[in-house]
Design a protein around this motif. Structure first.
Motif, PDB file in Angstrom:
ATOM      1  N   LYS A 153       0.831  -1.210   0.000  1.00 23.79           N
ATOM      2  CA  LYS A 153       0.000   0.000   0.000  1.00 23.79           C
ATOM      3  C   LYS A 153       0.864   1.258   0.000  1.00 23.79           C
ATOM      4  CE  LYS A 153      -4.193  -0.927   2.711  1.00 23.79           C
ATOM      5  NZ  LYS A 153      -3.883  -2.062   3.599  1.00 23.79           N
ATOM      6  N   GLU A 317       5.652   1.084   4.003  1.00 24.58           N
ATOM      7  CA  GLU A 317       4.601   0.619   4.911  1.00 24.58           C
ATOM      8  C   GLU A 317       5.063   0.691   6.363  1.00 24.58           C
ATOM      9  OE1 GLU A 317       3.974  -2.881   2.554  1.00 24.58           O
ATOM     10  OE2 GLU A 317       1.828  -2.475   2.475  1.00 24.58           O
ATOM     11  N   SER A 605      -1.632  -4.961   8.542  1.00 22.23           N
ATOM     12  CA  SER A 605      -2.850  -5.224   7.765  1.00 22.23           C
ATOM     13  C   SER A 605      -4.016  -5.689   8.618  1.00 22.23           C
ATOM     14  CB  SER A 605      -2.554  -6.246   6.657  1.00 22.23           C
ATOM     15  OG  SER A 605      -2.168  -7.469   7.226  1.00 22.23           O
TER      16      SER A 605
END
Ligand code: MOS
Length: 753
Positions: A153, A317, A605
């Motif tokens: 991401k 991240e 996550s």
């Protein structure tokens, strides 16, 4: 699970496999005895880009003892490309005449002896159609693209551009880290044995089910027809996580020959036939108020990969969530060159990406006239700035406080070049370490006998980390047995699946599975003991009974010995199979582990909390004022990783990582010839690593931390965090010693003259 039962988790324990390793009884993959093996030697490409026009094999075939020579021309149709762990396609070799990189496997010679295979391999002549290769960043023909959305991401929080423009204090700088190769002592061997349609593969592995599933797919056979065995592994560091091209070549060689084939590649071949750490570049922009609070963080990264691969580690991240900051923008690009496909190497995202962030934070502290530790304190947070979620636990500042006190940071004079000792310029630097607390699904079988012996069977991997021992500790504690009464079987695809030993996830995954199986055993024994009419524990509360010192016991002191308790539920042994599905993963994740697919709950996550491990690194360097020589006389790190199952092996992991971090700062780099796109120091003498004389004193502190949310046992994992931040801490110390800010690793003497 009832409280008050913890007696062994957290106590230092010697490795249960230590004696086997020291006496040579431990069989590594290529030590396994197979009947009448033939020996393989790899022929690798001498160009980095182009096509193979043809082979001249006559001279090679004429070498006495040569049995077979495999090339894409005669076996190319027999297998598909290997599927890499992450990031799309990979460079592979078997199926076509295409050469993707220097050192690619293009043929395999098989002979009665290793010597004959090697001699013949050197007599293979190849006609190439060579093209000019691109070696790295900035090489003509290298192609840059924005990393495709996928597993990783990017973060866009607030308005980082505007906040950076408006910030009264700023850092705006570019950084770089080099290509690095893991060089585990055990070479990248493969031995294949066919028995009819069944194939046994002996190969050092971090994921035996992954190797099985992927090889089955490549060879178009049933996964159940493949048995992968990897009982001991002589170092891995990520290099044995995914399947590589060699395995299918050797399986096919053994099938054609109807005889076991063993491959022991050379050290230099290990630089090109497996993965490595990619070269990276970074652009960091930090904005802050005059009291040091971050107002803007922008981190853009670039990573080199092979032509067809999308592999990238995207360490933004992690860098997006180390410090409180209302405006965050991250982006990652990949650059395709004519290289082998990179892959995992200890703390794959954090080692290269925390380097620029932590050097930039040091630069910001200098700009602000602030102590670098205080700058971290001002920006500490219990909420993940990228998502707003709480951290399940976070002890970053406790780590700074403990390591800083031990190091003596208080007496640092902040001015550069201020702490001289004769000809030596003394510098002190620090940096943060962060690593996600990941966990994978795992299944296990635990068997308890009336004699008070237990057996743990799990397809886990001990890559030198101490997995055998933490499994035994967990079972011993939960079953109330001495560790010596527990045997552990791991490293084989005949055992219950346990996912990939990587991402510092393994101890959490496998120990929680064992604890779950042991809890089922306890419950079965306890329920049977309380419902009987005539036992010492009749009528007691089953949930309060514990297994301890060979007996089932009540809190008040009533007890029944194991044999009696066990005899109520079984005439023989009690065997329990349990699956542990970590929070945040679907039920099918265990099926994925069996199918050999990677499935992991990541620290960044989860939906309920961010789960991360933190640490702090302090380093002293001495830089010689005339020669520029850099020494690291001491380093102190502190790490808080929740429950520490075995402090002895945990400590080894931490200091090993720290030493590697010193190497990453000062020694390590795989040099590449820019014209030939060829590694030039592909051996252990010219690929520099720190040795004892380079690292006199390294201390690792395990900061106590309890995390009830991360997983039932509270384990956060620390296989990798020891390396994270060390490169930056060394670099920051070199600035303090010399006043020179080096932003590209490794730091060399010529940077300091
Ligand atoms: Mo580790 S580099 O995640 O195998």
């Amino acid at each position: 699970m009832p409280d008050g039962t913890q007696t062994m988790i957290g106590q230092p324990a010697l490795r249960i496999d230590g004696r086997a390793k020291l006496t040579g009884r431990a069989r590594y993959a290529s030590d396994e005895v197979v009947p009448n093996p033939a020996h393989a030697f790899l022929v690798t490409s001498s160009i980095a880009r182009g096509r193979i026009r043809g082979f001249h094999l006559d001279q090679a075939r004429a070498v006495p003892g040569v049995l077979d020579i495999l090339t894409h021309e005669n076996v190319g149709g027999e297998a598909e490309k290997p599927k890499p762990m992450a990031g799309g396609d990979t460079t592979s070799t078997l199926e076509s005449d295409r050469v993707w990189h220097d050192g690619q496997i293009i043929a395999v010679v098989v002979a009665d002896s290793f010597e004959a295979a090697r001699e013949a391999a050197h007599k293979v002549r190849v006609d190439y159609e060579a093209e000019r290769p691109s070696a790295t960043f900035g090489s003509p023909g290298a192609e840059e693209e924005v990393r495709k959305a996928g597993e990783h991401k990017d973060y866009h929080v607030g308005d980082a551009e505007a906040a950076f423009a408006a910030a009264p204090f700023k850092v705006d700088a570019r950084y770089g880290t080099p290509t690095q190769h893991h060089n585990p002592i055990e070479l990248f061997t493969t031995t294949c044995v066919w028995n009819g349609s069944k194939l046994t593969v002996y190969e050092p592995s971090q994921f035996v089910y992954g190797l099985r599933g992927n090889l089955a797919q490549q060879l178009h056979i049933e996964p159940g027809d493949i048995h992968v065995i990897s009982r001991y592994v002589g170092g891995a560091f990520g290099s044995r996580g995914g399947i590589t091209a060699r395995t299918a070549w050797i399986a096919i060689a053994a099938r054609r020959l109807g005889r076991p084939v063993r491959l022991v590649p050379t050290r230099d071949q290990g630089f090109t036939i497996v993965t490595y750490r990619a070269e990276t570049r970074h652009h960091i922009q930090l904005g802050a108020t005059s009291d040091g609070r971050l107002t803007a963080l922008r981190h853009e990264g670039w990573e080199v990969t092979s032509r067809p691969s999308q592999y990238n580690v995207s360490g933004t991240e992690t860098t997006a969530r180390v410090y409180a900051c209302p405006n965050i923008l991250t982006k990652v690009n990949i650059v395709h060159a004519d290289r082998n496909t990179p892959g995992f190497m200890r703390a794959p995202p954090e080692t290269p990406y925390m380097f620029p962030l932590e050097v930039a934070m040091d630069e910001l502290a200098v700009a602000l006239g602030m102590d670098p530790v205080e700058l971290r304190r001002v920006n500490d947070t219990m909420r993940d700035p990228a998502t707003g979620l709480e951290y399940s636990s976070r002890s970053l500042m406790e780590c700074y406080d403990q390591a800083g006190a031990r190091f003596g940071w208080k007496s640092r004079d902040p001015a550069p070049r201020s702490m001289r000792d004769g000809d030596w310029l003394v510098g002190w630097g620090c940096a943060s370490a962060a690593y996600p607390a990941n966990i994978g699904p795992a299944a296990v079988r635990v068997t308890l006998t009336p004699e008070g012996r237990a057996r743990v069977q799990i397809a886990a991997h001990d890559i030198g980390t101490g997995a055998y021992t933490v499994l035994a500790i967990t079972a011993a504690e939960r079953l109330g047995l001495p560790i010596e009464h527990v045997t552990v079987e791991l490293g084989g695809s005949e055992l219950p699946a346990a996912g990939l030993a990587a991402g510092s996830s393994h101890t959490a995954g496998i120990c929680n599975a064992v604890a779950k199986a042991c809890e089922e055993i306890r419950q079965k024994l306890a329920l049977a003991a309380v419902v009987t009419n005539d036992g010492a524990l009749s009528g007691q509360d089953a949930s309060a009974l514990v297994l301890r010192e060979g007996a089932l016991r009540s809190p008040a002191g009533a007890k029944e010995d194991l044999r009696a308790a066990l005899s109520r539920v079984t005439g023989g042994v009690l065997e329990v199979y349990a699956e542990n599905i970590p929070q945040g993963l679907p039920r099918e994740s265990i099926g994925k582990a069996y199918a050999g697919q990677m499935s992991m709950s990541r620290g960044h996550s989860r939906q309920d909390a961010t789960t991360y491990t933190f640490g702090a690194q302090f380093v002293e360097v001495r830089v010689h004022s005339r020669t520029g020589e850099v020494r690291v006389p001491r380093a102190v790190g502190a790490f808080a990783a929740g429950t520490i199952v075995n402090p002895l092996t945990a400590h080894s992991q931490c200091i090993g990582g720290m030493i590697w971090g010193i190497g990453a700062a000062l020694h390590e780099a795989t040099e590449i010839d820019p014209n030939a796109a060829r590694y030039v120091n592909d051996n252990l003498s010219e690929y520099l690593i720190p040795v004892n004389a380079d690292v006199p004193q390294v201390e690792a502190i395990l900061v106590p931390e309890r995390d009830d949310r991360v997983n039932p046992l509270g384990i956060k994992g620390l296989g990798e965090i020891g390396i994270v931040g060390m490169n930056a801490a060394v670099c920051n110390a070199v600035w303090h010693a010399t006043g020179r800010r080096i932003r590209e690793l490794p730091i060399r003497i010529e940077d300091l003259l």
